[in-house]
Design an enzyme around this catalytic site. Structure first.
Site, mmCIF file in Angstrom:
data_model
loop_
_atom_site.group_PDB
_atom_site.id
_atom_site.type_symbol
_atom_site.label_atom_id
_atom_site.label_comp_id
_atom_site.label_asym_id
_atom_site.label_seq_id
_atom_site.Cartn_x
_atom_site.Cartn_y
_atom_site.Cartn_z
ATOM 1 N N ASP A 141 43.742 37.588 35.318
ATOM 2 C CA ASP A 141 43.072 36.146 33.925
ATOM 3 C C ASP A 141 43.580 35.325 34.663
ATOM 4 O O ASP A 141 43.340 34.087 35.014
ATOM 5 C CB ASP A 141 42.547 36.783 33.268
ATOM 6 C CG ASP A 141 43.629 37.288 31.793
ATOM 7 O OD1 ASP A 141 44.317 37.658 32.477
ATOM 8 O OD2 ASP A 141 42.989 37.346 30.620
ATOM 9 N N ASP A 147 39.024 35.937 48.288
ATOM 10 C CA ASP A 147 37.185 35.449 47.771
ATOM 11 C C ASP A 147 38.099 33.699 47.320
ATOM 12 O O ASP A 147 37.783 32.651 48.191
ATOM 13 C CB ASP A 147 36.266 35.543 47.865
ATOM 14 C CG ASP A 147 35.591 36.418 48.190
ATOM 15 O OD1 ASP A 147 36.277 37.102 49.456
ATOM 16 O OD2 ASP A 147 34.395 36.767 48.383
ATOM 17 N N LYS A 205 46.342 44.629 35.201
ATOM 18 C CA LYS A 205 45.317 43.951 33.542
ATOM 19 C C LYS A 205 46.174 44.674 32.719
ATOM 20 O O LYS A 205 45.146 45.632 32.305
ATOM 21 C CB LYS A 205 43.860 43.811 33.370
ATOM 22 C CG LYS A 205 42.846 43.375 32.626
ATOM 23 C CD LYS A 205 43.345 42.118 32.709
ATOM 24 C CE LYS A 205 42.518 41.562 31.560
ATOM 25 N NZ LYS A 205 42.598 40.167 30.589
HETATM 26 MG MG MG Z 1 35.478 41.154 49.067
#
Ligand code: MG
Ligand code: IPM
Length: 370
Positions: free
Chosen positions: A222, A250, A190
């Protein structure tokens, strides 16, 4: 003489012990089939242990880990204990103290039916995230001043060292070189908003110049989140900061079939490293025998690969892939219709059947480490 590996096992909290049991079952089946031995050294560090005894992981344990061949971790975290205490005392402490500077997280889709994304096939989702694992907001630099007052100040520094960034970026390029796939490394940062992350851009271009055969790309985090959903096929090897890697993987796990499906290696090349499923302790489903052990089993495969047992590692991966494509394993996440134990049995039996060479080969022996 057969090869023997000493593996430290920290089953931890919540679903940790359940999924670790199944991972070790698969390890045992694999070791029999491939003729190596594993000596397990079990460690009790968990929230329950802390609640029962007041003991956190002692520093002496870290010294002991250095003499092992690998560590295998289940999951940590329990709402009855101060937030983050056990995670910091065990997981983050081990990562930092043993300087396990790479967190390697493959994201692979084994069957179209597993992903919540539309019109995405296994060919589109085959990437590996190289997450820096010791710096960034996780370095522990900062604190809270005047806590609980109207003048409270909370600071967490994002720390990047040239050494830390360069070794991570270099690892990603070496990994891309070894992969049969696209041979592309994508930097995710970023650096438009966080000036300090310019160090990632600069280091990335400098290291990239040494690997002219590898394509490069650099995108903001993003946009990376967006592309993971809209165009996952653009990713091969992804290199990123500790925090962004945590978040994006995740998302990656869900894309490949659920958070219970993904594995990770906390790696220091050539030294004792630690392998774990990426999911948390999931206290809401703990003790119900419904958590998916697939991430924990895949972590065993990563561990074996790291130990040089690549054939054994490939067999576990191929077995999971086959069970998924034949739908004998209907899903990779919790509530697959099969219990935690049934999934473990299924994978262990398949591995055993596929590779059994001799009935009297040595198996896993237990050793109480304490
Ligand atoms: Mg984690
Ligand atoms: C992970 C976990 C940990 C992390 C937590 C438990 C501290 O989410 O390994 O991804 O943030 O690194």
């Amino acid at each position: 003489m057969s090869r023997t590996y000493r593996i430290g096992v920290i089953a931890g909290d919540g679903v940790g012990p359940e999924v670790v049991r199944e991972g070790l079952k698969v390890l045992r089946a694999t070791s029999r089939a491939f003729g190596f031995r594993c000596e397990l050294v079990e460690y009790p560090w968990s929230s329950q242990h802390y609640l029962d005894t007041g003991e956190l992981m002692p520093e002496t344990a870290i010294e002991e880990y250095r003499s092992l061949d690998a560590l295998y971790l289940g999951a940590l975290g329990d709402p009855r204990v101060e937030r983050g205490l056990i995670e910091r005392s065990v997981l983050l402490n081990i990562r930092l103290t043993l300087d396990l500077y790479i967190n390697l997280r493959p994201i692979v889709l084994y069957g179209e039916h597993l992903t919540p994304l539309k019109a995405v096939s296994p060919a589109d989702v085959d990437m590996i995230v190289v997450r820096e694992n010791t710096e960034d907001a996780y370095a522990g630099v900062g604190g809270i001043l005047k806590s609980g007052t109207p003048h409270e100040v909370a600071i967490a520094e994002m720390v990047y060292t040239r050494h830390g960034v360069e070794r991570t970026v270099r690892y990603a390029f070496e990994l891309a070189r070894s992969r049969a796939k696209q041979r592309k490394v994508t930097l995710v940062d970023k650096s438009n908003a966080i000036k300090a992350q310019e160090i990632w851009r600069r280091t990335f271009s400098e290291v990239a110049a040494e690997y002219p055969e590898i394509q490069t790309d650099a995108i903001y985090v993003d946009a990376a989140a967006m592309y993971l959903v809209s165009d996952p096929g653009r990713f091969d090897v992804v290199v990123t900061t500790n925090l962004f890697g945590d978040i994006l993987t995740d998302l990656g796990a869900v894309i490949q079939g659920g958070v219970g499906s993904a594995a990770s290696g906390n790696i220091r090349p050539g030294a004792v490293s630690m392998f774990e499923p990426i999911h948390g302790s999931a206290p809401d489903i703990a003790g119900q025998n419904i958590a998916s052990p697939v991430g924990a089993i895949a972590a065993i495969a990563m561990m074996l690969d790291h130990l040089g047992e690549d054939e054994a590692a490939h067999l576990i991966e191929a077995t999971i892939r086959e069970l998924v494509s034949s739908r004998r394993l209907p899903s990779l996440d919790a509530r697959s219709g099969l219990s935690t134990k049934q999934v473990g049995d299924l994978v262990a039996n398949e591995v055993g059947n596929a590779a059994m060479k001799s009935a009297d080969a040595p198996g896993v022996s237990y050793q109480d480490g304490l």
